[in-house]
Design a protein around this motif. Structure first.
Motif, PDB file in Angstrom:
ATOM      1  N   ALA A 196      39.381  47.430  52.324  1.00 23.54           N
ATOM      2  CA  ALA A 196      39.912  47.758  51.030  1.00 23.54           C
ATOM      3  C   ALA A 196      40.327  46.474  50.655  1.00 23.54           C
ATOM      4  O   ALA A 196      41.369  45.940  51.005  1.00 23.54           O
ATOM      5  CB  ALA A 196      40.820  48.923  51.220  1.00 23.54           C
ATOM      6  N   ARG A 197      39.868  46.064  49.084  1.00 18.14           N
ATOM      7  CA  ARG A 197      40.384  45.149  48.644  1.00 18.14           C
ATOM      8  C   ARG A 197      41.056  45.511  47.184  1.00 18.14           C
ATOM      9  O   ARG A 197      42.164  44.936  47.009  1.00 18.14           O
ATOM     10  CB  ARG A 197      39.320  44.094  48.126  1.00 18.14           C
ATOM     11  CG  ARG A 197      38.425  43.416  49.109  1.00 18.14           C
ATOM     12  CD  ARG A 197      39.351  42.864  50.475  1.00 18.14           C
ATOM     13  NE  ARG A 197      40.120  42.059  50.135  1.00 18.14           N
ATOM     14  CZ  ARG A 197      41.236  41.456  50.880  1.00 18.14           C
ATOM     15  NH1 ARG A 197      41.364  42.088  51.993  1.00 18.14           N
ATOM     16  NH2 ARG A 197      41.869  40.479  50.647  1.00 18.14           N
ATOM     17  N   ARG A 198      40.739  46.576  46.509  1.00 17.52           N
ATOM     18  CA  ARG A 198      41.384  47.155  45.409  1.00 17.52           C
ATOM     19  C   ARG A 198      42.278  48.067  45.582  1.00 17.52           C
ATOM     20  O   ARG A 198      41.684  49.362  46.346  1.00 17.52           O
ATOM     21  CB  ARG A 198      40.301  47.638  44.285  1.00 17.52           C
ATOM     22  CG  ARG A 198      39.491  46.670  43.694  1.00 17.52           C
ATOM     23  CD  ARG A 198      38.364  47.192  42.933  1.00 17.52           C
ATOM     24  NE  ARG A 198      38.877  48.290  42.279  1.00 17.52           N
ATOM     25  CZ  ARG A 198      39.374  48.451  40.984  1.00 17.52           C
ATOM     26  NH1 ARG A 198      39.447  47.328  40.436  1.00 17.52           N
ATOM     27  NH2 ARG A 198      39.593  49.310  40.340  1.00 17.52           N
ATOM     28  N   ILE A 199      43.719  48.131  45.572  1.00 20.57           N
ATOM     29  CA  ILE A 199      44.530  49.016  46.243  1.00 20.57           C
ATOM     30  C   ILE A 199      45.435  49.379  45.238  1.00 20.57           C
ATOM     31  O   ILE A 199      45.643  48.750  44.051  1.00 20.57           O
ATOM     32  CB  ILE A 199      45.396  48.106  47.306  1.00 20.57           C
ATOM     33  CG1 ILE A 199      46.146  46.984  47.305  1.00 20.57           C
ATOM     34  CG2 ILE A 199      44.388  47.914  48.726  1.00 20.57           C
ATOM     35  CD1 ILE A 199      47.300  46.516  47.965  1.00 20.57           C
ATOM     36  N   GLY A 208      46.123  38.741  49.198  1.00 19.39           N
ATOM     37  CA  GLY A 208      44.976  38.695  48.725  1.00 19.39           C
ATOM     38  C   GLY A 208      44.290  39.779  48.178  1.00 19.39           C
ATOM     39  O   GLY A 208      43.004  39.862  47.931  1.00 19.39           O
ATOM     40  N   PHE A 209      45.080  40.698  48.181  1.00 19.46           N
ATOM     41  CA  PHE A 209      44.579  42.218  47.432  1.00 19.46           C
ATOM     42  C   PHE A 209      44.599  42.391  45.895  1.00 19.46           C
ATOM     43  O   PHE A 209      45.480  41.527  45.465  1.00 19.46           O
ATOM     44  CB  PHE A 209      45.440  43.348  48.131  1.00 19.46           C
ATOM     45  CG  PHE A 209      45.148  43.340  49.825  1.00 19.46           C
ATOM     46  CD1 PHE A 209      43.990  43.990  50.205  1.00 19.46           C
ATOM     47  CD2 PHE A 209      46.318  42.886  50.652  1.00 19.46           C
ATOM     48  CE1 PHE A 209      43.964  43.907  51.683  1.00 19.46           C
ATOM     49  CE2 PHE A 209      45.976  42.821  51.768  1.00 19.46           C
ATOM     50  CZ  PHE A 209      44.980  43.433  52.544  1.00 19.46           C
ATOM     51  N   ASP A 210      43.828  42.925  45.441  1.00 21.66           N
ATOM     52  CA  ASP A 210      43.808  43.323  44.037  1.00 21.66           C
ATOM     53  C   ASP A 210      44.591  44.585  43.919  1.00 21.66           C
ATOM     54  O   ASP A 210      44.188  45.732  44.010  1.00 21.66           O
ATOM     55  CB  ASP A 210      42.496  43.263  43.244  1.00 21.66           C
ATOM     56  CG  ASP A 210      42.375  43.679  41.973  1.00 21.66           C
ATOM     57  OD1 ASP A 210      43.332  43.425  41.430  1.00 21.66           O
ATOM     58  OD2 ASP A 210      41.233  43.936  41.488  1.00 21.66           O
ATOM     59  N   VAL A 211      45.849  44.594  43.117  1.00 18.02           N
ATOM     60  CA  VAL A 211      46.685  45.558  43.049  1.00 18.02           C
ATOM     61  C   VAL A 211      46.396  46.076  41.727  1.00 18.02           C
ATOM     62  O   VAL A 211      46.828  45.726  40.706  1.00 18.02           O
ATOM     63  CB  VAL A 211      48.146  45.235  43.187  1.00 18.02           C
ATOM     64  CG1 VAL A 211      49.076  46.691  43.167  1.00 18.02           C
ATOM     65  CG2 VAL A 211      48.440  44.734  44.515  1.00 18.02           C
ATOM     66  N   PRO A 258      40.791  53.005  43.233  1.00 21.22           N
ATOM     67  CA  PRO A 258      41.183  51.951  44.091  1.00 21.22           C
ATOM     68  C   PRO A 258      40.101  52.213  45.513  1.00 21.22           C
ATOM     69  O   PRO A 258      39.630  53.220  45.576  1.00 21.22           O
ATOM     70  CB  PRO A 258      42.560  52.126  44.481  1.00 21.22           C
ATOM     71  CG  PRO A 258      42.665  53.378  44.073  1.00 21.22           C
ATOM     72  CD  PRO A 258      41.799  54.036  42.977  1.00 21.22           C
ATOM     73  N   ASP A 259      40.131  51.189  46.445  1.00 16.70           N
ATOM     74  CA  ASP A 259      39.452  51.376  47.675  1.00 16.70           C
ATOM     75  C   ASP A 259      40.187  52.063  48.393  1.00 16.70           C
ATOM     76  O   ASP A 259      39.863  52.782  49.489  1.00 16.70           O
ATOM     77  CB  ASP A 259      39.176  50.188  48.245  1.00 16.70           C
ATOM     78  CG  ASP A 259      38.047  49.213  47.439  1.00 16.70           C
ATOM     79  OD1 ASP A 259      37.255  49.896  46.738  1.00 16.70           O
ATOM     80  OD2 ASP A 259      38.308  47.929  47.411  1.00 16.70           O
ATOM     81  N   ALA A 260      41.557  52.097  48.170  1.00 11.62           N
ATOM     82  CA  ALA A 260      42.483  52.696  49.029  1.00 11.62           C
ATOM     83  C   ALA A 260      44.190  52.730  48.353  1.00 11.62           C
ATOM     84  O   ALA A 260      44.164  51.703  47.345  1.00 11.62           O
ATOM     85  CB  ALA A 260      42.935  51.827  50.467  1.00 11.62           C
ATOM     86  N   VAL A 261      44.777  53.689  48.635  1.00  8.16           N
ATOM     87  CA  VAL A 261      46.097  53.810  48.173  1.00  8.16           C
ATOM     88  C   VAL A 261      47.105  53.703  48.995  1.00  8.16           C
ATOM     89  O   VAL A 261      46.562  54.336  50.428  1.00  8.16           O
ATOM     90  CB  VAL A 261      46.408  55.122  47.118  1.00  8.16           C
ATOM     91  CG1 VAL A 261      45.974  56.272  47.953  1.00  8.16           C
ATOM     92  CG2 VAL A 261      47.732  55.267  46.604  1.00  8.16           C
ATOM     93  N   LEU A 262      48.282  52.988  48.925  1.00 11.85           N
ATOM     94  CA  LEU A 262      49.474  53.309  49.884  1.00 11.85           C
ATOM     95  C   LEU A 262      50.565  53.976  49.324  1.00 11.85           C
ATOM     96  O   LEU A 262      51.067  53.514  48.277  1.00 11.85           O
ATOM     97  CB  LEU A 262      49.839  51.803  50.337  1.00 11.85           C
ATOM     98  CG  LEU A 262      51.139  51.583  51.054  1.00 11.85           C
ATOM     99  CD1 LEU A 262      50.943  52.125  52.409  1.00 11.85           C
ATOM    100  CD2 LEU A 262      51.649  50.176  51.283  1.00 11.85           C
ATOM    101  N   VAL A 263      51.021  55.239  50.003  1.00  9.78           N
ATOM    102  CA  VAL A 263      51.991  55.914  49.598  1.00  9.78           C
ATOM    103  C   VAL A 263      53.142  55.183  50.182  1.00  9.78           C
ATOM    104  O   VAL A 263      53.286  55.271  51.406  1.00  9.78           O
ATOM    105  CB  VAL A 263      52.078  57.128  49.796  1.00  9.78           C
ATOM    106  CG1 VAL A 263      53.153  58.031  49.470  1.00  9.78           C
ATOM    107  CG2 VAL A 263      50.900  57.734  49.189  1.00  9.78           C
ATOM    108  N   ALA A 264      54.040  54.186  49.543  1.00  6.44           N
ATOM    109  CA  ALA A 264      55.060  53.242  50.175  1.00  6.44           C
ATOM    110  C   ALA A 264      56.506  54.140  50.186  1.00  6.44           C
ATOM    111  O   ALA A 264      56.401  55.105  49.697  1.00  6.44           O
ATOM    112  CB  ALA A 264      55.155  51.991  49.457  1.00  6.44           C
ATOM    113  N   GLY A 265      57.175  53.426  51.100  1.00  2.00           N
ATOM    114  CA  GLY A 265      58.421  54.266  51.429  1.00  2.00           C
ATOM    115  C   GLY A 265      58.451  55.103  52.385  1.00  2.00           C
ATOM    116  O   GLY A 265      57.671  56.246  52.354  1.00  2.00           O
TER     117      GLY A 265
END
Length: 273
Positions: free
Chosen positions: A143-146, A170-173, A206-213
């Motif tokens: 995954a690069r687009r996050i 190096g990720f595209d947020v 996105p290629d992937a999502v991060l649910v942070a926290g």
């Protein structure tokens, strides 16, 4: 108890473990331990250590937006060093820091310095944290687009620091923001989080999502969202546990986990135990 032959057989007692993962959490937060143990196979155990977090009150209460000074103080010596050292004295296989926002504030270089400092008290046990694990997870999945779905108690500046952290790697947020849910751990439901990702984040493709926290209730929605939206869903505690298992040499246990995202079918770059 006795088996069918009349021979006495002991019940499971928790002593035989394929892996034991230690997790350091804010003093009033039960989220990381709860979600890690929910994902864990029956022979993988989670052991917690607590550090005072100045933005949390008894019962897990927080202000609608957490101030940044306590976030930074959480990872300053001596308290987190003491908690890690005490946890590392137990017969564990890896240690995980169940706290996202401090890495946002420190940045990638500051987090690297933190890990180097803590390594002096871990007895050689491998150590990971949420954002370090997320970088490994995104990389493993190609995954690069996050997109980053941050807790509602993060302010816009903290969310921006998180985007900067992953940009440095190096990720595209393509999207980041505090999610528009109640700023109260007890009021965030799987349904509401799913609706937010579906309506607000999915359109960025996105290629992937991060649910942070690590304090946001999230692991229960991973599988359904991945099937519906066709991108990888990582959450703070899911990716932390995945990475810790591999660092612990329990890659076989990680690959056997189903129902909590495609991440568990992937190995970190550079191999696994």
């Amino acid at each position: 108890m006795r088996d069918g032959t009349g021979t006495s057989r002991a019940r499971q007692d928790g002593w035989q473990a394929r892996a034991r993962i230690g997790v350091v959490v804010p003093h009033a937060d039960v989220g990381p331990e709860s979600e890690l143990q929910a994902i864990a196979p029956e022979d993988v155990f989670v052991h917690g250590s607590r550090v005072h977090f100045g933005a949390m009150r008894a019962g897990g209460e927080m202000d609608p937006k957490i101030p940044h000074d306590p976030v930074r103080a959480f990872v300053e010596p001596p308290h987190i060093d003491d908690a890690v050292e005490l946890l590392a004295a137990a017969p564990l296989d890896a240690i995980a820091l169940g706290f996202t926002s401090s890495a946002y504030v420190l940045g990638a270089a500051g987090e690297k310095d933190l890990f180097a400092r803590l390594a002096r008290v871990t007895r050689g046990l491998p150590l990971t944290g949420t954002t370090t694990a997320a970088v490994a997870g995104f990389t493993a999945l190609g995954a690069r687009r996050i997109a980053l779905v941050n807790p509602p108690w993060f302010d816009d500046r903290l969310s921006g620091l998180g985007a900067g952290y992953f940009g440095e790697q190096g990720f595209d947020v393509v999207h980041h923001a505090p999610c528009g849910l109640p700023s109260n751990q007890k009021l965030i439901t799987p349904e509401a989080l799913s609706d937010w990702i579906r309506s607000t984040v999915a359109g960025y493709r996105p290629d992937a999502v991060l649910v942070a926290g690590n304090g946001i209730r999230a692991v229960g929605v991973i599988d359904a969202l991945e099937r519906e939206l066709d991108f990888a869903v990582l959450t703070a505690n899911q990716v932390l546990f995945w990475h810790a298992l591999h660092l612990a040499g329990a890659g076989t246990a990680a690959r056997g986990i189903t129902g909590y995202g495609r991440l568990f079918s992937a190995d970190p770059q550079g191999g696994t135990g």
